[in-house]
Design an enzyme around this catalytic site. Sequence first.
Site, mmCIF file in Angstrom:
data_model
loop_
_atom_site.group_PDB
_atom_site.id
_atom_site.type_symbol
_atom_site.label_atom_id
_atom_site.label_comp_id
_atom_site.label_asym_id
_atom_site.label_seq_id
_atom_site.Cartn_x
_atom_site.Cartn_y
_atom_site.Cartn_z
ATOM 1 N N LYS A 96 0.883 -1.179 0.000
ATOM 2 C CA LYS A 96 0.000 0.000 0.000
ATOM 3 C C LYS A 96 0.912 1.218 0.000
ATOM 4 O O LYS A 96 1.409 1.643 1.043
ATOM 5 C CB LYS A 96 -0.855 -0.028 1.278
ATOM 6 C CG LYS A 96 -2.198 0.654 1.179
ATOM 7 C CD LYS A 96 -2.161 2.111 0.810
ATOM 8 C CE LYS A 96 -1.887 3.030 1.970
ATOM 9 N NZ LYS A 96 -1.746 4.445 1.534
ATOM 10 N N GLU B 128 -0.679 7.685 -0.562
ATOM 11 C CA GLU B 128 -1.764 8.187 -1.433
ATOM 12 C C GLU B 128 -1.236 9.032 -2.586
ATOM 13 O O GLU B 128 -1.723 8.956 -3.704
ATOM 14 C CB GLU B 128 -2.712 9.091 -0.633
ATOM 15 C CG GLU B 128 -3.622 8.389 0.335
ATOM 16 C CD GLU B 128 -2.998 8.244 1.712
ATOM 17 O OE1 GLU B 128 -1.767 8.032 1.807
ATOM 18 O OE2 GLU B 128 -3.738 8.306 2.694
ATOM 19 N N GLY C 62 6.456 5.149 8.217
ATOM 20 C CA GLY C 62 5.655 6.364 8.236
ATOM 21 C C GLY C 62 5.831 7.090 9.551
ATOM 22 O O GLY C 62 6.846 6.923 10.234
ATOM 23 N N GLU D 189 2.736 8.331 14.663
ATOM 24 C CA GLU D 189 1.285 8.224 14.887
ATOM 25 C C GLU D 189 0.701 7.009 14.136
ATOM 26 O O GLU D 189 -0.090 6.238 14.692
ATOM 27 C CB GLU D 189 0.657 9.508 14.349
ATOM 28 C CG GLU D 189 -0.755 9.753 14.772
ATOM 29 C CD GLU D 189 -1.310 10.951 13.984
ATOM 30 O OE1 GLU D 189 -0.564 11.910 13.745
ATOM 31 O OE2 GLU D 189 -2.487 10.876 13.602
ATOM 32 N N THR D 190 1.119 6.816 12.883
ATOM 33 C CA THR D 190 0.639 5.651 12.121
ATOM 34 C C THR D 190 1.175 4.365 12.751
ATOM 35 O O THR D 190 0.472 3.354 12.804
ATOM 36 C CB THR D 190 1.065 5.767 10.630
ATOM 37 O OG1 THR D 190 0.556 7.004 10.129
ATOM 38 C CG2 THR D 190 0.519 4.643 9.796
ATOM 39 N N GLY D 191 2.397 4.411 13.257
ATOM 40 C CA GLY D 191 2.968 3.251 13.950
ATOM 41 C C GLY D 191 2.125 2.848 15.148
ATOM 42 O O GLY D 191 1.896 1.653 15.396
ATOM 43 N N GLU E 191 9.107 1.419 10.928
ATOM 44 C CA GLU E 191 10.195 2.400 10.732
ATOM 45 C C GLU E 191 9.522 3.761 10.754
ATOM 46 O O GLU E 191 8.799 4.110 9.821
ATOM 47 C CB GLU E 191 10.886 2.180 9.379
ATOM 48 C CG GLU E 191 11.604 0.856 9.238
ATOM 49 C CD GLU E 191 12.904 0.782 10.007
ATOM 50 O OE1 GLU E 191 13.428 1.840 10.399
ATOM 51 O OE2 GLU E 191 13.380 -0.338 10.229
ATOM 52 N N CYS F 257 13.623 11.135 6.765
ATOM 53 C CA CYS F 257 13.496 10.652 8.143
ATOM 54 C C CYS F 257 14.815 10.689 8.895
ATOM 55 O O CYS F 257 14.852 11.009 10.072
ATOM 56 C CB CYS F 257 12.930 9.244 8.140
ATOM 57 S SG CYS F 257 13.852 8.151 7.047
ATOM 58 N N GLU G 188 8.861 16.140 14.993
ATOM 59 C CA GLU G 188 9.439 15.954 13.660
ATOM 60 C C GLU G 188 8.804 16.978 12.723
ATOM 61 O O GLU G 188 7.596 16.973 12.513
ATOM 62 C CB GLU G 188 9.140 14.540 13.170
ATOM 63 C CG GLU G 188 9.833 14.239 11.865
ATOM 64 C CD GLU G 188 9.530 12.844 11.349
ATOM 65 O OE1 GLU G 188 8.363 12.438 11.406
ATOM 66 O OE2 GLU G 188 10.473 12.185 10.878
HETATM 67 P P1 NAD Z 1 2.193 8.709 7.264
HETATM 68 O O1 NAD Z 1 2.332 8.046 8.578
HETATM 69 O O2 NAD Z 1 1.190 9.780 7.128
HETATM 70 O O3 NAD Z 1 1.823 7.644 6.129
HETATM 71 C C1 NAD Z 1 2.650 6.513 5.880
HETATM 72 C C2 NAD Z 1 1.808 5.424 5.230
HETATM 73 O O4 NAD Z 1 0.863 4.960 6.205
HETATM 74 C C3 NAD Z 1 1.000 5.906 4.022
HETATM 75 O O5 NAD Z 1 0.963 4.909 3.035
HETATM 76 C C4 NAD Z 1 -0.384 6.115 4.625
HETATM 77 O O6 NAD Z 1 -1.412 6.003 3.676
HETATM 78 C C5 NAD Z 1 -0.426 4.981 5.627
HETATM 79 N N1 NAD Z 1 -1.429 5.172 6.700
HETATM 80 C C6 NAD Z 1 -1.855 6.325 7.250
HETATM 81 N N2 NAD Z 1 -2.819 6.063 8.173
HETATM 82 C C7 NAD Z 1 -2.969 4.720 8.214
HETATM 83 C C8 NAD Z 1 -3.794 3.833 8.957
HETATM 84 N N3 NAD Z 1 -4.705 4.264 9.828
HETATM 85 N N4 NAD Z 1 -3.659 2.506 8.752
HETATM 86 C C9 NAD Z 1 -2.756 2.034 7.871
HETATM 87 N N5 NAD Z 1 -1.975 2.823 7.105
HETATM 88 C C10 NAD Z 1 -2.068 4.148 7.281
HETATM 89 O O7 NAD Z 1 3.662 9.201 6.860
HETATM 90 P P2 NAD Z 1 4.089 10.051 5.581
HETATM 91 O O8 NAD Z 1 3.666 11.480 5.784
HETATM 92 O O9 NAD Z 1 3.687 9.351 4.331
HETATM 93 O O10 NAD Z 1 5.687 9.938 5.661
HETATM 94 C C11 NAD Z 1 6.439 10.733 6.506
HETATM 95 C C12 NAD Z 1 6.778 9.996 7.782
HETATM 96 O O11 NAD Z 1 7.447 8.785 7.471
HETATM 97 C C13 NAD Z 1 7.740 10.765 8.667
HETATM 98 O O12 NAD Z 1 7.335 10.629 10.000
HETATM 99 C C14 NAD Z 1 9.076 10.058 8.436
HETATM 100 O O13 NAD Z 1 10.006 10.179 9.487
HETATM 101 C C15 NAD Z 1 8.632 8.666 8.260
HETATM 102 N N6 NAD Z 1 9.651 7.889 7.557
HETATM 103 C C16 NAD Z 1 10.408 7.028 8.283
HETATM 104 C C17 NAD Z 1 11.421 6.302 7.665
HETATM 105 C C18 NAD Z 1 12.305 5.353 8.451
HETATM 106 O O14 NAD Z 1 13.032 4.576 7.838
HETATM 107 N N7 NAD Z 1 12.266 5.386 9.762
HETATM 108 C C19 NAD Z 1 11.623 6.452 6.296
HETATM 109 C C20 NAD Z 1 10.810 7.343 5.584
HETATM 110 C C21 NAD Z 1 9.825 8.053 6.231
#
Ligand code: NAD
Length: 492
Positions: free
Chosen positions: A185, A188, A238, A241-243, A260, A290, A388
Amino acid sequence: MNNAITLPTAPRRFRMFIGGQFTDGAAGELSTRHSPGHGVPVAQWPIGTADDAEHAIREARQAFDHGPWPRMSAGERAVVLFKIADLIAANADELGLIESLETGKPITQAVGEIDGAVDVWRFAAGAARVMKGDAHNNLGERVLAVVLREPLGVVGVITPWNFPFFILAERLPFILAAGCTAIVKPAEATSGSTLWLCELLAQAGLPPGVVNVVTGRGAVVGQRLLDSDSIDMVSVTGSTETGRKAIAASAGNIKKLGLELGGKNPHIVFADADLDDAADGVAFNAGQCCVGGSRLVVERSVAEVFTAKLAEEMCRIRVGDPLDARTQVGALFDKGHMEKVLGYVEEGVRMGATVVCGGGRTGDERGYFMQPTLMTGVHPDTPLLREEIFGPVLAVVPFDTFEDAIAIANDSIFGLSASIWTKDLSKALRAMCQVQAGRVWINTTMDNGPETPLGGMKQSDLGREAGLAGIEEYTEVKTAHINLLPRARWIA
Ligand code: NAD
């Protein structure tokens, strides 16, 4: 505007990939991505539904439970993975263009990431043949124990918008090398390169259902993957919060999670560092990455001179058209994100901080460009130092002693990465041991390679990706004890 690469006249149209077929999905609704650097529509793909996610889960389950992929030898899987790597290499320019248009990152960086992804696919292909079990023949003459490593099963992969192709490359080839099947997935707004990859997977002969891609909203498609009882693991990259949502949802079938997440990464600059070199390194990619540095922890005796040097460097960074090969920093992700980043700067100033360099919008108004920003006099409780920001903003915090430096660096809920700048090797190594971060760089920053595992500490991470650990993550360990001699009976 760069003349070498022209903007598309119409958005590129992509389809989802489920069970080896390209599809618009159950609803047939489309999402359109506008280039954040140019404001024009560049790509369209379906807004997948929960039914599409269920369809993909069934296909991946079938391919794992009954299909050839988990039953092949690792050598046979490696042949397919090497073919995929070659096809990615042959399509690097096109994939890089898709990434640059959808994310707003500079084209040279985008193509460089595709080349990096090829390297990771090749590493994972080779590593498939190294992954194996173990035997324990030291348990006495009666028993031989064997440890099997089996593919974990069906894996959901949820990726973020900032490195759509590279992040996927740090997970998907390892998942496939282990013999698992997957539902991906993508984010978006930046799904194009992941959907383009599906064409290459099919060309390379990957059996249907082994990789499925469903585009759409996180709260709908992503959440369905997290909630499903038919999936064995979900890897989420991501925000923290998503984690947290992933952890809550995994309670359903106690599925394994790989997370991650976010970071608030320090650069620790000691007074004895090569300050010119450190200024160049600290200025590099303090932005939508990140692992990029967002806090500058600098020894007080050189804080003023170093900050001035750094400001000079940051003012020279070329911000602008992502398609111009000379551009070093492209556009922010969208208007909302740009306003959020500018809001952090304003709030910091309200709490007493000074903008030493940058601080506002720049460039072509059709794009969301922001000047690289350096801020001093930052209040310890300001969100600038705690949250962040995910934009080109660096906050300066001076320190007096080695212990202060480590305490400030570690004063965060995150623990993703840290960079240490000093010519004193023993000081560098002590800092390396004491800093709480999954990735540490000494007199460099953001070096990377598929051989080394990556991940973070504290609220930044659960699990590891890449290296041999990257395949182990997607395996189950099974232990068997084999009796070699007549058993002594329990019931005489
Ligand atoms: P995000 O958390 O908004 O979204 C990440 C993914 O999760 C997207 O595909 C989104 O559609 C999905 N998602 C959102 N809500 C969800 C839910 N309720 N259930 C399941 N999936 C859901 O993050 P973003 O804005 O796309 O990316 C930026 C974030 O990612 C930053 O916090 C960044 O630090 C982190 N990031 C971390 C790493 C790492 O290796 N640690 C690498 C890249 C990005």
